[in-house]
Motif scaffolding. Structure first.
Motif, PDB file in Angstrom:
ATOM      1  N   LEU A  49      26.542  41.530 -12.224  1.00 20.60           N
ATOM      2  CA  LEU A  49      26.186  41.143 -13.592  1.00 20.60           C
ATOM      3  C   LEU A  49      25.179  40.005 -13.657  1.00 20.60           C
ATOM      4  CD1 LEU A  49      29.543  41.301 -15.579  1.00 20.60           C
ATOM      5  CD2 LEU A  49      27.698  42.961 -15.463  1.00 20.60           C
ATOM      6  N   ILE A  50      24.745  39.532 -12.484  1.00 21.12           N
ATOM      7  CA  ILE A  50      24.028  38.259 -12.470  1.00 21.12           C
ATOM      8  C   ILE A  50      22.799  38.234 -13.368  1.00 21.12           C
ATOM      9  CG2 ILE A  50      22.659  38.753 -10.384  1.00 21.12           C
ATOM     10  CD1 ILE A  50      23.449  35.754  -9.608  1.00 21.12           C
ATOM     11  N   HIS A  77      33.479  34.129 -19.108  1.00 22.30           N
ATOM     12  CA  HIS A  77      34.268  34.752 -18.053  1.00 22.30           C
ATOM     13  C   HIS A  77      33.621  36.052 -17.591  1.00 22.30           C
ATOM     14  CE1 HIS A  77      37.870  35.734 -15.807  1.00 22.30           C
ATOM     15  NE2 HIS A  77      37.953  36.901 -16.403  1.00 22.30           N
ATOM     16  N   VAL A  78      33.621  36.249 -16.275  1.00 20.96           N
ATOM     17  CA  VAL A  78      33.062  37.475 -15.699  1.00 20.96           C
ATOM     18  C   VAL A  78      34.149  38.217 -14.929  1.00 20.96           C
ATOM     19  CG1 VAL A  78      31.529  38.352 -13.880  1.00 20.96           C
ATOM     20  CG2 VAL A  78      30.668  36.662 -15.519  1.00 20.96           C
ATOM     21  N   ASN A  79      34.219  39.520 -15.133  1.00 24.02           N
ATOM     22  CA  ASN A  79      35.027  40.376 -14.269  1.00 24.02           C
ATOM     23  C   ASN A  79      34.131  41.401 -13.603  1.00 24.02           C
ATOM     24  OD1 ASN A  79      37.351  40.143 -16.747  1.00 24.02           O
ATOM     25  ND2 ASN A  79      38.027  39.900 -14.634  1.00 24.02           N
ATOM     26  N   GLU A  80      34.320  41.557 -12.296  1.00 27.33           N
ATOM     27  CA  GLU A  80      33.658  42.666 -11.619  1.00 27.33           C
ATOM     28  C   GLU A  80      34.732  43.459 -10.908  1.00 27.33           C
ATOM     29  OE1 GLU A  80      30.291  41.819  -9.220  1.00 27.33           O
ATOM     30  OE2 GLU A  80      29.394  40.479 -10.711  1.00 27.33           O
ATOM     31  N   SER A  81      34.818  44.719 -11.227  1.00 22.93           N
ATOM     32  CA  SER A  81      35.905  45.526 -10.685  1.00 22.93           C
ATOM     33  C   SER A  81      35.390  46.725  -9.913  1.00 22.93           C
ATOM     34  CB  SER A  81      36.799  46.037 -11.817  1.00 22.93           C
ATOM     35  OG  SER A  81      37.358  44.946 -12.502  1.00 22.93           O
ATOM     36  N   PHE A 102      23.759  34.150 -19.933  1.00 18.14           N
ATOM     37  CA  PHE A 102      25.102  33.602 -19.746  1.00 18.14           C
ATOM     38  C   PHE A 102      25.739  34.071 -18.441  1.00 18.14           C
ATOM     39  CE2 PHE A 102      24.419  33.869 -24.390  1.00 18.14           C
ATOM     40  CZ  PHE A 102      24.325  32.501 -24.628  1.00 18.14           C
ATOM     41  N   THR A 103      25.488  35.322 -18.081  1.00 18.27           N
ATOM     42  CA  THR A 103      26.048  35.770 -16.800  1.00 18.27           C
ATOM     43  C   THR A 103      25.327  35.061 -15.654  1.00 18.27           C
ATOM     44  OG1 THR A 103      24.585  37.700 -16.727  1.00 18.27           O
ATOM     45  CG2 THR A 103      26.782  38.035 -17.651  1.00 18.27           C
ATOM     46  N   THR A 108      33.315  37.202 -22.759  1.00 19.98           N
ATOM     47  CA  THR A 108      33.709  37.866 -21.530  1.00 19.98           C
ATOM     48  C   THR A 108      32.645  38.899 -21.194  1.00 19.98           C
ATOM     49  OG1 THR A 108      34.955  39.667 -22.539  1.00 19.98           O
ATOM     50  CG2 THR A 108      36.154  37.628 -22.124  1.00 19.98           C
ATOM     51  N   HIS A 109      32.440  39.064 -19.896  1.00 17.83           N
ATOM     52  CA  HIS A 109      31.463  40.032 -19.393  1.00 17.83           C
ATOM     53  C   HIS A 109      32.214  40.840 -18.347  1.00 17.83           C
ATOM     54  CE1 HIS A 109      28.694  36.862 -20.890  1.00 17.83           C
ATOM     55  NE2 HIS A 109      29.516  36.056 -20.243  1.00 17.83           N
ATOM     56  N   GLU A 110      32.342  42.104 -18.611  1.00 10.50           N
ATOM     57  CA  GLU A 110      33.227  42.888 -17.758  1.00 10.50           C
ATOM     58  C   GLU A 110      32.459  44.074 -17.188  1.00 10.50           C
ATOM     59  OE1 GLU A 110      37.041  43.379 -19.724  1.00 10.50           O
ATOM     60  OE2 GLU A 110      37.094  45.424 -18.965  1.00 10.50           O
ATOM     61  N   PHE A 111      32.461  44.150 -15.877  1.00  8.98           N
ATOM     62  CA  PHE A 111      31.753  45.252 -15.223  1.00  8.98           C
ATOM     63  C   PHE A 111      32.727  46.028 -14.360  1.00  8.98           C
ATOM     64  CE2 PHE A 111      29.507  46.740 -11.370  1.00  8.98           C
ATOM     65  CZ  PHE A 111      28.680  47.691 -11.971  1.00  8.98           C
ATOM     66  N   SER A 112      32.682  47.337 -14.452  1.00  7.26           N
ATOM     67  CA  SER A 112      33.539  48.128 -13.573  1.00  7.26           C
ATOM     68  C   SER A 112      32.733  49.267 -12.983  1.00  7.26           C
ATOM     69  CB  SER A 112      34.726  48.706 -14.352  1.00  7.26           C
ATOM     70  OG  SER A 112      34.270  49.518 -15.404  1.00  7.26           O
ATOM     71  N   GLN A 113      33.018  49.566 -11.729  1.00  5.80           N
ATOM     72  CA  GLN A 113      32.453  50.771 -11.144  1.00  5.80           C
ATOM     73  C   GLN A 113      33.574  51.579 -10.521  1.00  5.80           C
ATOM     74  OE1 GLN A 113      29.400  49.601  -8.479  1.00  5.80           O
ATOM     75  NE2 GLN A 113      30.586  47.970  -7.532  1.00  5.80           N
ATOM     76  N   GLN A 114      33.527  52.878 -10.779  1.00 12.43           N
ATOM     77  CA  GLN A 114      34.634  53.739 -10.396  1.00 12.43           C
ATOM     78  C   GLN A 114      34.191  54.848  -9.460  1.00 12.43           C
ATOM     79  OE1 GLN A 114      36.121  53.967 -14.900  1.00 12.43           O
ATOM     80  NE2 GLN A 114      37.474  55.072 -13.505  1.00 12.43           N
ATOM     81  N   GLU A 115      35.034  55.060  -8.456  1.00 11.49           N
ATOM     82  CA  GLU A 115      34.799  56.170  -7.547  1.00 11.49           C
ATOM     83  C   GLU A 115      35.602  57.396  -7.984  1.00 11.49           C
ATOM     84  OE1 GLU A 115      35.404  54.904  -3.511  1.00 11.49           O
ATOM     85  OE2 GLU A 115      34.154  53.118  -3.795  1.00 11.49           O
TER      86      GLU A 115
END
Ligand code: ATP
Ligand code: MG
Lengths: 249, 399
Positions: free
Chosen positions: B110-111, B187-191, B116-117, B215-222
């Motif tokens: 997210l950088i 707040h950052v989440n990287e999942s 803000f990130t 909040t900044h939320e990033f997810s990547q899914q397999e």
């Protein structure tokens, strides 16, 4: 029980009730008939306290209380009940939980303890059997997915649960088949007592064979234009309203 | 504002952060990134002025009686407390297969998302990394309680989550205030949700008066994975939740659920981006809000269905009740579909309170406030059923 004097009410700027007078004593059953749009449901809504309707003139005395000064829920707590012409579906609000909350608010108002869970369930069982709704109420939202007849029976069920002293039934018979009509009438008749009064709004004389009224009133253009004994209903069914309306004009 | 004034404003903002956080050259860190203006599509209804005008500082990392700030004290969880962004307490015994570590990192997905990130990584070089090992079902949730205190403090926090293959993990993040001083939490989440894993992240936002929260939320899914993100904005002066959810493997499921109920002049913005990159995935978004008083709500929901993402199911719903004439809701659901064999739906409703239902309940003897509560509860119940977080239900549904 209830004394309505010179009641005027309007909705969205339209004058609907135009000087209505009505006196109902404890123990009595009054029927109100009248053409579509004459103001029957408006009267019911105004008495129950629907804020969409504005009372512009008149007074209503409810067992010594100034009814028009009470909030909707306070009227119910004082013993007013309205069986809706069109019962409302409320998804997500449980039938049983909502009724328990209503009952307990009323009890608190009367200075009573909340009803015990066991007693409540017994009461639900008894009263739902009365209108043959037993088993249909669990895990259901208020009126959601109910047939027209079930909705009307649910209104009577709620009335039986809340034990009001003055009940208005707004076309509770409309759209019911004969069996359902008997069920509903039986529910109402079992509650008739010297301490309770009913105002029964209907278009059909048939209902009044089952719930026999002491008086029949004709509401037209926001006023009661005729009052008579139960036989008046028969006459109206035969002759319609035109002769009466001509008489008044 | 002219460009020169904007530049000056940014410089002033960054200088204060550099001095107060002992941070490196923030101008180069944020190069090319400016404060978002309302001209940007995703920032049309949300202003950052109240944040960008202040000189923020780092708060102290200790606080007495930490337990008292836990909004869910009954919850049986692996607890972690952060005070003003710094780890203050961590459960010692961790269930098998769960690791929690502090990691030095200043890079991440997210950088470069926005200013803000970028600042989040620069101002706080340490992220908390929580992982569930392969095949491990972590039954107890991990509950991170972020306590914030002090005038003009800012907590810049980052939590990385890794659910390894076929694992299960539920992380709850609760953001609370110890006082009513003005504060900014970013707040950052990287999942990373690996094959066949299930990861749920549930946020409880209760910063209250003068709380500014992003909040900044990033997810990547397999493949075959499920990611669920729940967010309840209980209160807070200003809240912006941004999420980017990438579905990178087939048969992935992404669920985003939100509840907000701003009062007074509070502002809540949920902005989501779901990116269906491959075939056979499903996304479900359900956001519901009740807008009280003169508050505002914003929902921006973007769903991309890329050319390869055939047989996508994408569902998005945003429903709102605006309680007063002074309340405002801006809702913008949006689908961009580049594949042809897909099932997508989006809906947005904003309405008034159901007066007829209210009258019906009151006519049975239920006092106005209780009847309203019943109807609001009923409205939120659908989302709570999706979230399946008992504590949220118990806190929101007052009987
Ligand atoms: N909420 C409302 N907004 C506007 N007009 C209304 C509203 N409620 C009632 N009215 C109007 O007031 C008049 C009386 O309506 P009301 O429902 O009281 O009649 P009614 O006698 O009950 O008729 P019916 O036999 O069809 O039930 C009608 O002209 C109706 O259109
Ligand atoms: Mg009517």
């Amino acid at each position: 029980m209830i004394s309505i004097k010179n009641l005027h009410a309007e909705v969205e700027g339209n004058k609907i009730l135009k000087g209505l007078n009505l006196e109902v004593k404890a123990g009595e059953v009054h029927a109100i008939m009248g053409p579509n749009g004459s103001g029957k449901s408006t009267l019911a809504s105004v008495l129950a306290g629907n804020e969409a309707y504005e009372v512009t003139e008149g007074t209503v005395d409810f067992d010594g209380a100034d009814l028009l000064d009470l909030d909707v829920d306070e009227r119910a707590k004082e013993g007013m009940f309205l069986a809706f012409q069109y019962p409302v579906e409320i998804p997500g609000v449980s039938n049983i939980n909502f009724l328990k909350a209503a009952l307990n608010e009323k009890r608190a108002h009367q200075g009573l303890e909340p009803i015990k869970a066991k007693d409540f369930l017994a009461l639900v069982q008894e009263k739902s059997e009365l209108v043959e709704l037993a088993g249909k109420l669990k895990n259901r939202s208020v009126n959601e997915g109910f047939s027209g007849g079930e909705k009307k029976r649910n209104e009577i069920f709620q009335m039986a649960m809340l034990d009001p002293k003055f009940a208005i039934l707004d076309e509770t018979d409309s759209g019911l088949d004969i069996d359902a009509l008997k069920v509903v009438s039986h529910g109402v008749n079992s509650m008739r007592s010297t301490e309770r009064a009913f105002l029964v709004i209907t278009h059909y004389q048939r209902l009044l064979d089952y719930i026999v009224p002491d008086f029949v009133h004709v509401l037209y253009n926001g006023k009661i234009i005729k009052t008579g004994p139960k036989e008046l209903a028969l006459e109206l069914e035969e002759k319609g309203y035109d002769w009466l309306i001509e008489e008044t004009v | 504002m002219s460009v020169a004034i904007l530049v000056e404003k940014k410089e002033k903002f960054l200088q204060a952060l550099e001095a107060n956080f002992g941070a490196p050259d923030l101008l180069s860190v944020t190069e090319g990134l400016d404060f978002p203006t309302r001209r940007a599509e995703k920032w049309k209804y949300t202003r950052v002025n109240a944040i960008s005008k202040e000189a923020w500082q780092m708060g102290a990392g200790v606080l007495d009686n930490l337990d008292s700030y836990n909004p869910f004290p009954e919850l049986d969880a692996v607890s972690i407390y952060l005070v003003n962004g710094q780890v203050a307490y961590l459960s010692e015994e961790l269930p098998e297969g769960l690791t929690i570590e502090s990691e030095h990192d200043q890079e991440g997905a997210l950088i470069r998302k926005n200013i803000f990130t970028a600042l989040n990584y620069a101002l706080n070089p340490i992220s908390l990394k929580i992982s569930a090992a392969k095949n491990q079902i972590i039954v107890k949730p991990v509950h991170i309680i972020f306590v914030n205190s002090g005038e003009l403090t800012s907590a810049q926090t980052r939590v990385r989550l890794v659910a390894e293959q076929s694992s299960f993990l539920h992380v709850m993040e609760s953001f609370v205030s110890a006082d009513s001083a003005k504060k900014w939490v970013s707040h950052v989440n990287e999942s990373d949700v690996q094959a066949n894993a299930k990861l749920t992240i549930s946020k409880w936002q209760a910063l209250g008066e003068k709380g500014y929260m992003m909040t900044h939320e990033f997810s990547q899914q397999e493949v075959d994975s499920t990611y669920t993100s729940n967010v309840v904005t209980k209160n807070g002066t200003w809240t912006r939740n941004d999420s980017w959810s990438d579905l990178n493997g087939k048969n992935g499921e992404c669920n985003l659920n939100g509840i907000y109920q701003p009062t007074g002049k509070e502002h809540v913005d949920n902005t989501t981006t779901v990116d269906h990159k491959v075939a056979h995935c499903e996304s479900n978004e359900l956001y519901k809000g009740v807008i009280y008083d003169a508050s505002t709500g914003v929902f921006n929901g973007k769903v991309f269905v890329r050319p390869d993402a055939q047989l996508t199911n994408a569902f998005q719903q945003n429903s709102n009740i605006v309680m007063t004439e002074n309340g405002t809701m801006n809702s913008k659901p949006e689908l961009e579909i580049y594949a042809d064999d897909v099932k997508c739906s989006h809906g947005s409703t904003t309405g008034q309170f159901d007066d007829i239902a209210l009258f019906y309940l009151m006519a049975r003897g239920i006092a106005r406030e209780n009847a309203k509560l019943m109807l609001v509860n009923a409205f939120f119940q659908e989302v709570l059923d999706e979230m399946k977080v008992k504590e949220y239900e118990e806190s929101l549904i007052v009987h």
